[in-house]
Design an enzyme around this catalytic site. Sequence first.
Site: not given
Length: 395
Positions: A207, A285, A302, A304, A321, A339
Amino acid sequence: MAGKKILLIIGGGIAAFKSLDLIRRLRERGHSVTPVLTNAATEFVTPLSVSALAGEKVYQDLFDLNDEAEMGHIELSRAADLVVVAPATADLMAKMAAGLANDLASTLLMATDKRVLIAPSMNVRMWEHAATQRNLKILLEDGILICGPNEGDMACGEFGFGRMAEPLEIVGAVETAVNDGPLKGRHILVTSGPTHEPIDPVRYIANRSSGAQGTSIARALLSLGAQVTFVTGPADKAAPMGVDLVEVQTADQMLEAVNSALPADAAIFAAAVADWRVANAADQKIKKDGNGLPVLEFAENPDILASVCAGKQKPKLVVGFAAETQNVIENATAKRKRKGCDWIVANDVSPSTGIMGGSENDVTLISEDGAENWPRMGKDQVAQRLAEKIAEALG
Ligand code: CTP
């Protein structure tokens, strides 16, 4: 900052002349400097000039009986608040990595119970040599702090990395290392950067996280005196100096690194962890073999943050965050509950905000007490404000 005692080991490199200025700069700021010269260092600077600038005796010889009567090498290595090696030559780094102790400098480095900061200095080829890079890795794993080297013209006429950091940069690193701010004695874990989830040995899913926000948070926590474990995916930003660095690639590896870094007084989860990994990642590959397009199957990674919050070793303060592109406050408030963390730093990462990968952030801090909107500011300022709030919350 109150004056600190610095044990300065000067290695035998051309940059030793800059260490004379380093001594002046440290003393100007109220620190005292006990100098140690290696044999090779005396080829570049004289004991007389070093001792005149330091205003102290220069130590040179391991087997000098006078010194052993006055202050043995063990005591010398422990009396300081910080040991600084500048310049740290390739040879000194190799000795440190191997644990050799065959002269006064290397023996002090083995015997000390204090943090050690090195300012490497050498020719660019020597710096890039596999052996030096291997030694550097070992030293970082051992918790040695590194300042520099910088890129630039070298005394030998070549250009590249290997120039010793400037004296004022080293003073900055020294002060960060000996800082006793409100977070002194606190261990804080920070996750940062993206994760890379392999598709095959050469391709991965990632990302746009640059690691900028997590890096500034770690730096701000260090500046308040915390001991920081920095678990980072492959980020664009270099990890700040002075952290206990753990580099990972995938979410699974990040979870493992986080669990082994606990216990901690606080944990800040700034990493942009991939939500999914490729379940059928190939060992070889993937080739265009005419059998159609590859089909990737995904498995969930998972969580975290959630797993630490649900675990037995949950730190006193856990900050997550929330990267959102719509209904920021509503989604982030729900995320905090889901969370199980104490605070959520929510931000809008829609491309139009320029936040993901940019230098500014526009955050809302969500806690049990509600949402607190902060004005748009640099990621460094967000980090400083967050670190101060963390210090307050930990008391
Ligand atoms: N996080 C984590 N592990 C994951 C995913 C996220 O530790 N596998 C942490 C992030 O570091 C961040 C918080 O959880 O502190 C929220 O991340 P975010 O990407 O906003 O949320 P997601 O859980 O991915 O939820 P969604 O993608 O549904 O918004």
